[in-house]
Write an enzyme that holds these catalytic residues in place. Sequence first.
Site, PDB file in Angstrom:
ATOM      1  CB  ALA A   1      41.335  38.661  45.362  1.00  0.00           C
TER       2      ALA A   1
ATOM      3  N   GLY B   1      40.987  35.721  41.241  1.00  0.00           N
ATOM      4  CA  GLY B   1      41.271  37.020  40.648  1.00  0.00           C
ATOM      5  C   GLY B   1      42.422  36.979  39.664  1.00  0.00           C
TER       6      GLY B   1
ATOM      7  CD  GLU C   1      36.703  33.184  42.372  1.00  0.00           C
ATOM      8  OE1 GLU C   1      37.385  34.081  41.848  1.00  0.00           O
ATOM      9  OE2 GLU C   1      36.469  32.086  41.800  1.00  0.00           O
TER      10      GLU C   1
ATOM     11  CD  GLU D   1      37.416  37.102  38.795  1.00  0.00           C
ATOM     12  OE1 GLU D   1      36.178  37.069  38.799  1.00  0.00           O
ATOM     13  OE2 GLU D   1      38.084  37.481  39.778  1.00  0.00           O
TER      14      GLU D   1
END
Length: 288
Positions: A96, A139, A162, A142
Amino acid sequence: RKLHSFTVMQPLKPEKDNPYCWFSLHAGGQYEYILVEKRGEKSDVGFIQLNRPKALNALCEGLMRELRQALDVFEADGEVGAIVITGSDRAFAAGADIKEMQNKTFQECYRTDFLAHWNRVSQSKKPVIAAVNGFALGGGCELAMMCDIIYAGEKAQFGQPEILLGTIPGAGGTQRLTRAVGKSLAMEMVLTGDRINAQDAKQSGLVSKVYPVDQLVSEAVKCGEKIAANSKLVSAMAKEAVNAAFEMTLAEGNHFEKRLFHATFATGDQKEGMTAFVEKRKASFQDS
């Protein structure tokens, strides 16, 4: 390659972190962070390429909004039977966009249900294939796991780092990764931030196939073509049944599967498929 019938690729004044940025004009507006077209001999595979090369395809809000828009377009396109999502040879998506997140408050995240809209990928009725080259981290990992099938290039790397940023996965990383690879490996990846390579990802069940980097995207499109050649209606039912396995007990899942199986007998495609088999010819599905 055939471009989407309403897609025109044009050069765009580069965004500040993306000197190679292009966008696609379509009926609903323009894309700045992704490339969109239709591929396959019958133009029946929707193709979405994440395109923020300088940022390693970091998933900013604008990119995710455009991804949702592109998925909506392909969902509504009766010719499209499957969708491929990919990035570059260097990165599927390196995570992200941290710059967008670093100053967010708890109140803001909670009030806006931050990242909830990312689930649009997993909610697609049409099968979605992730073609992962390079980094699929945070992300990006994911996003790949929201897809139905993951193909990896031989140099791909998967990870949920993360923890190294003082937070945890927030778009399904702890949940989908655990279901894909099991508790021990998921715990190791989430708690250490360590990555796994393409072969380890295949061995653990995270990806189904590994290809040379330069063959990955074409192989993903071929898979999409195989899927698109079947009944789109029945494919959606089959996808729903498989996904239900993660939400139900075995008894509930078997019951749900049986009901969907029975429902296929109300379709013209079931009649055509079985008749074609008996008559020893290729089925001609009408998605009805």
